[in-house]
Design an enzyme around this catalytic site. Sequence first.
Site, mmCIF file in Angstrom:
data_model
loop_
_atom_site.group_PDB
_atom_site.id
_atom_site.type_symbol
_atom_site.label_atom_id
_atom_site.label_comp_id
_atom_site.label_asym_id
_atom_site.label_seq_id
_atom_site.Cartn_x
_atom_site.Cartn_y
_atom_site.Cartn_z
ATOM 1 N N ASP A 55 29.767 -73.835 -8.092
ATOM 2 C CA ASP A 55 30.918 -72.954 -8.312
ATOM 3 C C ASP A 55 32.225 -73.509 -7.767
ATOM 4 O OD1 ASP A 55 29.651 -70.760 -9.652
ATOM 5 O OD2 ASP A 55 28.626 -70.313 -7.778
ATOM 6 N N HIS A 109 24.095 -73.411 -0.073
ATOM 7 C CA HIS A 109 23.094 -73.173 -1.118
ATOM 8 C C HIS A 109 21.739 -72.973 -0.473
ATOM 9 C CE1 HIS A 109 20.850 -73.588 -4.845
ATOM 10 N NE2 HIS A 109 22.005 -73.378 -5.462
#
Length: 385
Positions: free
Chosen positions: A322, A270
């Site tokens: 996700d 991320h």
Amino acid sequence: MSTPENFSSGRLQIALGLQDVVVDESKICFIDGVAPKLLYYGYNIHDLAENCSYEEIVYLLLNGKLPNKAELAKISTDLVAARGLPAEVFETIKHAPKSSIPMDVLRTCVSQLALSDPKPNDDTPEGRYRKSIRLTALFPEIVAADYRNRRGEAPNKPNPKLGHASNFLFLLHGKEPGPSAAKTMDVALVLHAEHSFNASTFTARVIAATLSDMYSAVTGAIGALKGPLHGGANEGVIKTLVEIGDVSKVEPWLNEKFKEKGFRLMGFGHRVYKTLDPRAVVLKKYSEKSGKEHGVTKWFDMSVKIEAMMKTREKPLYPNVDFYSASTYYTMGLPPEIFTPIFAVSRVAGWCAHVMEQQSHNRLIRPDCAYIGVMDAPFIPLDKR
Ligand code: CMC
């Protein structure tokens, strides 16, 4: 001036991917990528995920405060009243080729919604609020109608007795979900609703900053969300799990993949979080629960094994939102091609909140680039080239 000399001398700096560039102030969302911590309007995502319905989150994002009972009843009624897809949107879905990508159908239909809005350009605060409610109410219907159309099934009519998450599952399957599935979907919608200046939200803000309308901003945001480095990653996660196939194969598969130059494992890493994404903490619980309830624990078990291996790498990587959403949806019987559309069903509220905030104190967003092309090229007429 963005000349090469100004960059090579250090007077100007390139921020590739806009990393660490602060472009505006916002009250909507706070992320501490190290703690880690995620707040919507100051409220911790863990409190919101366990205790709030998606409708409460929509109210929070569009109004900047949690609703009281009367305010919640009002926004819930407004969302139900805004349901009902225009006939021409059903036609678009019906005529989309079976080979089309669900995110493309969603993007096209959302753009088309502007045509049935008598005031698509109404940029009063009331107008923007009305469009936010309409868009939020209609996303589940588009996604579900497309899902059913691909199966040769007629769309279901929304059920006014059901809240947003339950109604979405009802639209998909034609029957009321049980309390556990309804709660899981509600939690997933709460967790995906907002995430600061991520790529799709920033896209929406860039469009809004030209004083274009809410439909255009949200349509552009869907295009950005679709990419595998953003919301499209959840579909990639399940493809990976299916390809690996079994918990015993996780280790050799991953070891082999990491020899490949440039390999990216979907659902990991991320820009902001340098540790476990707080949304993944919640989704991990729901993935396990959903797996147990449906008697299919292998996707969860494989995911846990992958997470453990990724943590022990020389450069550790951690799951993002996700990763565990993929196994959660899959065990609920949802097909991978609608994972990213589900993300959009939730995130639309965040996009709308950002469009409103952007336009409340607007300045055109127009960055610069370091020009590295040819300077002052001698012009050659067409017949001499
Ligand atoms: N698999 C393997 N290596 C990775 C991954 C990954 N998933 N993510 C980052 N890295 C490595 C990358 O190769 C690079 O290594 P090095 O420094 O040796 O070159 C380093 O970590 C930094 O990566 P980056 O691409 O410069 O980081 P970024 O901030 O530009 O990208 C990201 C962030 C999310 C695009 C990236 O982590 C990624 O591609 N992840 C996989 C796709 C994904 O799961 N996306 C969903 C993001 S979260 C939810 C959402 O926004 O939708």
